[in-house]
Scaffold this active site. Structure first.
Site, PDB file in Angstrom:
ATOM      1  N   TRP A   1       0.818  -1.217   0.000  1.00  0.00           N
ATOM      2  CA  TRP A   1       0.000   0.000   0.000  1.00  0.00           C
ATOM      3  C   TRP A   1       0.848   1.261   0.000  1.00  0.00           C
ATOM      4  O   TRP A   1       0.414   2.310  -0.485  1.00  0.00           O
ATOM      5  CB  TRP A   1      -1.014  -0.012   1.149  1.00  0.00           C
ATOM      6  CG  TRP A   1      -2.055  -1.060   0.920  1.00  0.00           C
ATOM      7  CD1 TRP A   1      -2.223  -2.224   1.615  1.00  0.00           C
ATOM      8  CD2 TRP A   1      -3.042  -1.077  -0.133  1.00  0.00           C
ATOM      9  NE1 TRP A   1      -3.254  -2.959   1.067  1.00  0.00           N
ATOM     10  CE2 TRP A   1      -3.768  -2.285   0.004  1.00  0.00           C
ATOM     11  CE3 TRP A   1      -3.371  -0.204  -1.163  1.00  0.00           C
ATOM     12  CZ2 TRP A   1      -4.814  -2.627  -0.858  1.00  0.00           C
ATOM     13  CZ3 TRP A   1      -4.415  -0.545  -2.024  1.00  0.00           C
ATOM     14  CH2 TRP A   1      -5.116  -1.744  -1.860  1.00  0.00           C
TER      15      TRP A   1
ATOM     16  N   ASP B   1      -1.459   6.271   6.471  1.00  0.00           N
ATOM     17  CA  ASP B   1      -2.557   5.433   5.998  1.00  0.00           C
ATOM     18  C   ASP B   1      -2.880   4.425   7.101  1.00  0.00           C
ATOM     19  O   ASP B   1      -2.115   3.493   7.335  1.00  0.00           O
ATOM     20  CB  ASP B   1      -2.124   4.727   4.702  1.00  0.00           C
ATOM     21  CG  ASP B   1      -3.212   3.825   4.131  1.00  0.00           C
ATOM     22  OD1 ASP B   1      -4.248   3.633   4.789  1.00  0.00           O
ATOM     23  OD2 ASP B   1      -2.996   3.303   3.013  1.00  0.00           O
TER      24      ASP B   1
ATOM     25  N   LYS C   1     -12.159  -1.929   6.515  1.00  0.00           N
ATOM     26  CA  LYS C   1     -11.376  -2.881   7.289  1.00  0.00           C
ATOM     27  C   LYS C   1     -11.858  -2.867   8.741  1.00  0.00           C
ATOM     28  O   LYS C   1     -12.315  -3.869   9.264  1.00  0.00           O
ATOM     29  CB  LYS C   1      -9.887  -2.541   7.245  1.00  0.00           C
ATOM     30  CG  LYS C   1      -9.121  -2.953   5.968  1.00  0.00           C
ATOM     31  CD  LYS C   1      -9.707  -2.492   4.665  1.00  0.00           C
ATOM     32  CE  LYS C   1      -8.994  -2.953   3.427  1.00  0.00           C
ATOM     33  NZ  LYS C   1      -8.030  -2.051   2.879  1.00  0.00           N
TER      34      LYS C   1
END
Ligand SMILES: *Cc1c(COP(=O)(O)O)cnc(C)c1O
Length: 361
Positions: free
Chosen positions: A102, A172, A196
């Site tokens: 990511w 993030d 999530k």
């Protein structure tokens, strides 16, 4: 009806009481004669739901007043692009610390707008750790430093906010927000896709220190401007009302369960159970991440032979454990242990893992 223990990395398991409440309220929310998703986002009813969700998230995560909170569509990836547009001048240098997949995505999204300095890169080491802080090559004039607090695919997690001096730290937190107490004041900006740990896919949360909104950034459309979203309480255009509402129910559930401190306790316990099943398996199961950087939320692991993967996934599903197939980028198996996964789910997985060895070891 059978609900299995769902280890999906995202969209991911949600608390059953939240789903039941949403189901009960779906046709007629609070006596208004329509569903919450059938009324205007500008109605007093929805504005109250939205404001309560923000207040609850602030309480849950401990977000100070000098930070704005946004609920936006576009997911985490869109925010990755907006970081450069809103906070860096055209061509300005931005620092990225890459500890997994990511972090690389985040760079891809800003490349057209800024000059990316990869301050540290875990890829040559196979994403097994966080490169030591004293090896990072930070730029003194960077617009910000970006990290991925928890790498959902590679299973690498920061234990603490790294010290980066005067340059604001952007993080993030898609797969670990509200999973343990954090000091928000150490960050200039935090963002997270909800799917999530916070709720359903379709909404992302952005927490930004208000003074950073003074930055000129780059020429951009109003809809890409965080200042405009802040000025209109995330209702510059029609917000994802269902997702916002459902996330709000998750926040209330979390507060009622004991808040982030309680989830930190449960998450540590779940991770301990699953890593013990891996490490105690006589190297039948293997996880490559160094213990000090192991994720509590996403645990990728490998079987002795990848031809066993499909059998593991099929048999675990038959045993009531859903979605354990690893991400295609790394293969193997992955167990995601978000807030809504009970400790009993982690224990059921560990029991299955031991049983699988007895039959295949
Ligand atoms: C899932 C995930 C993303 C991507 O989120 P989208 O909402 O699909 O854009 C980004 N970062 C991390 C850490 C993630 O886990």
């Amino acid at each position: 009806m059978t609900r299995l223990y769902n280890f999906s990395a995202g969209p991911a398991t949600l608390p059953e009481p939240v789903l039941r409440q949403a189901q009960a309220e779906l046709l007629d929310w609070n006596g208004v004669g329509a569903s919450i998703v059938e009324i205007s986002h500008r109605s007093a009813e929805f504005i109250a739901v939205a404001a309560e969700a923000e207040a609850d998230l602030r309480r849950l995560v401990g977000i100070p007043d000098d930070y704005a909170v946004l609920f936006l569509s576009g997911g985490a990836t869109t925010q990755q692009a907006l970081l450069a547009l809103n906070f860096a001048a055209p061509g300005q240098v931005v620092d990225y610390v890459v500890t997994g997949h990511w972090g690389k995505t985040a760079i891809k999204q800003v490349k057209p707008y800024v000059s990316v300095n990869i301050a540290a890169d875990g890829e040559p080491g196979g994403f097994r750790d966080i490169p030591p802080r004293d090896s990072w090559k930070l730029s003194p004039d960077a617009a910000y430093v970006h990290i991925t607090a928890n790498e959902t695919i590679h299973g690498v997690e920061f234990r603490d906010a790294p010290e980066v001096g005067e340059v604001p730290l952007f993080a993030d937190f898609s797969s670990s927000i509200a999973s343990e107490p954090i000091d928000v004041s150490k960050y200039g900006l935090i963002y997270a896709g909800a799917q999530k740990n916070l709720g359903p896919v379709g909404v992302a949360v952005v927490v930004v220190r208000r003074d950073l909104l003074q930055r000129q950034g780059q020429p951009r459309a109003d809809i890409f401007d965080y200042r405009s979203h802040v000025a209109r309480d995330s209702m510059l255009n029609t917000p994802p009302t269902w997702n916002w509402y459902l996330a709000g129910l998750v926040f209330k559930w979390m507060l009622a369960e004991g808040g982030v401190a309680e989830f930190a306790r449960r998450n540590a316990e779940k991770a301990r159970i699953v890593y013990a099943a891996i490490d105690g398996s006589g190297s039948f199961y293997r996880n490559h991440v160094l213990p000090e950087a192991r994720s509590r939320m996403n645990i990728p692991f490998f079987l002795p032979d990848e031809t066993l993967d499909a059998r593991f996934v099929a048999e675990s599903k038959a045993a009531g454990l859903l979605a354990l197939k690893g991400h295609k980028a790394v293969g193997g198996i992955r167990a995601s242990l978000y807030n809504a996964m009970p400790v009993a789910g982690a224990q059921a997985l560990a029991d299955f893992m031991a049983d699988f060895i007895r039959r295949n070891g």
